[in-house]
Scaffold this motif. Structure first.
Motif, mmCIF file in Angstrom:
data_model
loop_
_atom_site.group_PDB
_atom_site.id
_atom_site.type_symbol
_atom_site.label_atom_id
_atom_site.label_comp_id
_atom_site.label_asym_id
_atom_site.label_seq_id
_atom_site.Cartn_x
_atom_site.Cartn_y
_atom_site.Cartn_z
ATOM 1 N N LEU A 40 35.975 65.816 18.767
ATOM 2 C CA LEU A 40 36.399 67.193 19.068
ATOM 3 C C LEU A 40 37.896 67.332 19.345
ATOM 4 C CD1 LEU A 40 33.431 68.344 21.325
ATOM 5 C CD2 LEU A 40 34.047 69.307 19.107
ATOM 6 N N ARG A 41 38.556 66.173 19.467
ATOM 7 C CA ARG A 41 39.973 66.246 19.866
ATOM 8 C C ARG A 41 40.824 67.106 18.928
ATOM 9 N NH1 ARG A 41 40.011 62.954 24.199
ATOM 10 N NH2 ARG A 41 38.979 61.021 23.605
ATOM 11 N N GLY A 42 40.489 67.094 17.640
ATOM 12 C CA GLY A 42 41.278 67.903 16.697
ATOM 13 C C GLY A 42 40.676 69.279 16.448
ATOM 14 N N GLU A 45 31.041 60.275 24.508
ATOM 15 C CA GLU A 45 32.451 59.944 24.252
ATOM 16 C C GLU A 45 32.820 60.071 22.771
ATOM 17 O OE1 GLU A 45 36.072 59.663 25.006
ATOM 18 O OE2 GLU A 45 34.646 59.883 26.663
ATOM 19 N N LYS A 46 31.906 59.588 21.879
ATOM 20 C CA LYS A 46 32.197 59.637 20.436
ATOM 21 C C LYS A 46 32.386 61.099 19.974
ATOM 22 C CE LYS A 46 29.401 58.580 17.088
ATOM 23 N NZ LYS A 46 28.125 58.219 16.629
ATOM 24 N N GLU A 47 31.568 61.974 20.530
ATOM 25 C CA GLU A 47 31.663 63.381 20.137
ATOM 26 C C GLU A 47 32.926 64.025 20.720
ATOM 27 O OE1 GLU A 47 27.958 65.314 21.103
ATOM 28 O OE2 GLU A 47 26.895 64.301 19.487
ATOM 29 N N ARG A 48 33.263 63.616 21.929
ATOM 30 C CA ARG A 48 34.495 64.156 22.542
ATOM 31 C C ARG A 48 35.710 63.747 21.717
ATOM 32 N NH1 ARG A 48 33.007 65.041 28.516
ATOM 33 N NH2 ARG A 48 35.186 65.197 29.033
ATOM 34 N N GLU A 49 35.659 62.503 21.243
ATOM 35 C CA GLU A 49 36.730 61.981 20.382
ATOM 36 C C GLU A 49 36.841 62.849 19.126
ATOM 37 O OE1 GLU A 49 39.731 59.604 19.586
ATOM 38 O OE2 GLU A 49 38.502 59.275 21.381
ATOM 39 N N ASP A 88 41.351 74.625 30.674
ATOM 40 C CA ASP A 88 40.488 73.733 29.903
ATOM 41 C C ASP A 88 39.913 74.489 28.702
ATOM 42 O OD1 ASP A 88 38.542 72.181 28.824
ATOM 43 O OD2 ASP A 88 37.592 71.641 30.725
ATOM 44 N N ILE A 95 40.932 75.458 19.085
ATOM 45 C CA ILE A 95 40.650 75.889 20.467
ATOM 46 C C ILE A 95 40.670 77.411 20.563
ATOM 47 C CG2 ILE A 95 41.435 73.758 21.595
ATOM 48 C CD1 ILE A 95 44.009 75.255 22.308
ATOM 49 N N LEU A 97 30.983 71.837 22.661
ATOM 50 C CA LEU A 97 32.215 71.516 23.389
ATOM 51 C C LEU A 97 31.905 70.918 24.768
ATOM 52 C CD1 LEU A 97 34.300 74.740 22.605
ATOM 53 C CD2 LEU A 97 34.426 72.546 21.439
ATOM 54 N N PHE A 121 38.045 73.666 26.454
ATOM 55 C CA PHE A 121 36.672 73.309 26.063
ATOM 56 C C PHE A 121 35.624 73.790 27.068
ATOM 57 C CE2 PHE A 121 37.607 69.554 23.001
ATOM 58 C CZ PHE A 121 38.221 70.466 22.141
#
Ligand code: AMP
Length: 440
Positions: A239-241, A233-237, A274, A244, A228, A276
């Protein structure tokens, strides 16, 4: 003149430099490895503010050794953390394994247990300031020897303790004039809710495993919640779904988190929730927070902390010793002060500089300086027997308020010429009145 010949091996030896990722703190600012290092008076200024704020919170100082048993740190912080798996300066002598402490929370908890500080009753508020060591790749704001200050509140489960920890860190920054930072807050739940969350997270991430960076793929095996933390950026994308933590919290952790937030709001502190935020260290439960500078960029983390109720058990306590604390970087604090133009603190001034001419006057200087110093007057003088002009230059360099000039004539008269450097005026002052006249 005698010429001293050095042995060949000494003459051939190159000069020594401080180890990469460490630096000297000098009376004047300088650069080390491309980074500017503030003068020692700025460090003292920051430390004085920390001590003042800690005093307002009733916290008392604790100083623990730099050397600790390796196992204390590996158990306390967790085998799978970056710190323990890759960044420890550890070594052994005989059967004993030592580590240069990478942080101070586990040592403070060790000391608390070792000295039965709980027997004092009530809650202990302990603060520290001192060096820590991590074998990280040195870069701006990230060193191998750095300095942390922090507060640990030990013995309380009350959510006010969590809020107080955050408020105390914030008060240190405010005391020094810093206001541009962001507080991020999360709850990591307890030892039952966390494994349930980890499972859900692994189930969510596993289908993406072959798209992950090597670091994150390893973390999926060892410490999935750290994914987390990714900055990719690709990994953050991806992780969006992700699930939590907030949706997995047990009722008590949820209630505790709500209380912490209400306490912060009651003193007007704003924060970002936050989901994450996980923090690098293993020992947190419930509250986790981070304070980030809005002006520092990549190494913007000023401080981090949280609740670590279970650390005591890891370190052998028979029962849970609830605790919450924060640790903050001194270097980051000073970088943030610098970025906000808040470190323009002049060097301390000498009250008087003695300019002496001739052997008799040179000898007179020593007892006179001593006597003035006994009267609380800050005095300097030249130790190289230089010319009057060079001595006057030195007096200006040291920004002395008064220059006391003594030569043969003054010794005969028993009175010195005293020059007021701010007013550019000069008068004759009897030796036995120097102390009283300079203190008025
Ligand atoms: P941590 O113990 O990792 O939570 O770090 C707490 C704070 O210490 C961070 O927010 C930084 O301000 C500071 N810090 C941690 N590691 C370093 C380092 N290698 N160099 C300088 N400051 C650091």
């Amino acid at each position: 003149m005698t010429i001293i010949r050095l042995p060949t091996e000494i003459r051939l030896m190159s000069s020594f430099k401080s180890i990469s990722g460490t630096f000297d703190i000098l009376p004047e600012g300088h650069t080390s490895g491309g980074d500017s290092i503030a003068p020692s008076r700025i460090w003292q200024h920051a430390e004085a503010a920390i001590r003042k704020v800690m005093g307002m919170y009733g916290a008392e100082e604790i100083r623990t050794p730099i050397l600790e048993p390796t196992e204390l740190i590996s158990r306390g912080i967790g085998q799978l953390t970056d710190i323990v798996s890759k960044e420890m300066f550890a070594f052994e002598r005989g059967d004993t394994h030592y580590v240069l402490r990478p942080e101070v929370t586990a040592p403070v908890m060790r000391a608390y247990q070792q000295h039965h500080l709980d027997q004092k009753g009530g809650v202990q508020r302990l603060f520290y300031i001192g060096p820590c060591f991590r074998a990280e790749r040195p870069q701006k704001g990230r060193y191998r020897q750095f300095h942390q200050f922090g507060l640990e509140i030990i013995g309380a489960t009350d959510a006010r303790a969590d809020a107080e920890t955050i408020a105390c860190a914030v008060d240190v920054y405010r005391e020094l004039g810093l206001n541009d930072f962001t507080i991020r807050l999360n709850s990591l739940g307890d030892s039952e809710s966390r494994p349930r969350y980890k499972e859900a997270l692994i189930a969510y991430i596993t289908p993406f495993a072959d798209q992950l960076s090597e670091v994150s793929r390893n973390r999926l095996e060892t410490n999935p919640m750290r994914i987390l933390d990714t900055k990719i950026e690709k990994e953050r994308e991806m992780l969006r779904g992700a699930p939590i933590l907030a949706d997995f919290l047990d009722d008590e952790s949820r209630q505790h988190h709500e209380e912490v937030k209400a306490h912060l709001t009651s003193i007007g502190l704003t924060f970002q929730d936050d989901p994450f935020l996980v923090r690098g260290l293993d020992y947190y439960s419930r509250t986790a927070f981070e304070i980030e500078s809005d002006s520092l960029g990549a190494q913007g983390s000023l401080a981090g902390g949280g609740r670590y109720d279970l650390l005591s058990l890891e370190l052998g306590a028979k029962q849970i010793i609830p605790a919450v604390g924060f640790a903050a970087g001194m270097e980051r604090l000073i970088m943030a002060l610098d970025a906000a133009n808040l470190i323009d603190i002049p060097s301390p001034r000498l009250d008087a500089f003695i300019v002496a001419l001739g052997d008799a006057a040179l000898s007179w200087t020593f007892p006179m300086a001593h006597s003035l110093r006994e009267n609380g007057i800050k005095v300097g003088y030249d130790l190289k027997g230089r010319s009057m002009k060079a001595q006057m230059r030195e007096a200006s360099r040291q920004n002395a308020k008064f220059v006391i000039i003594v030569g043969e004539d003054e010794l005969v008269a028993g009175a010195a010429q005293v020059k007021d450097m701010d007013q550019s005026s000069q008068r004759s002052v009897p030796f036995d009145q120097l102390a009283s006249q300079l203190t008025n």
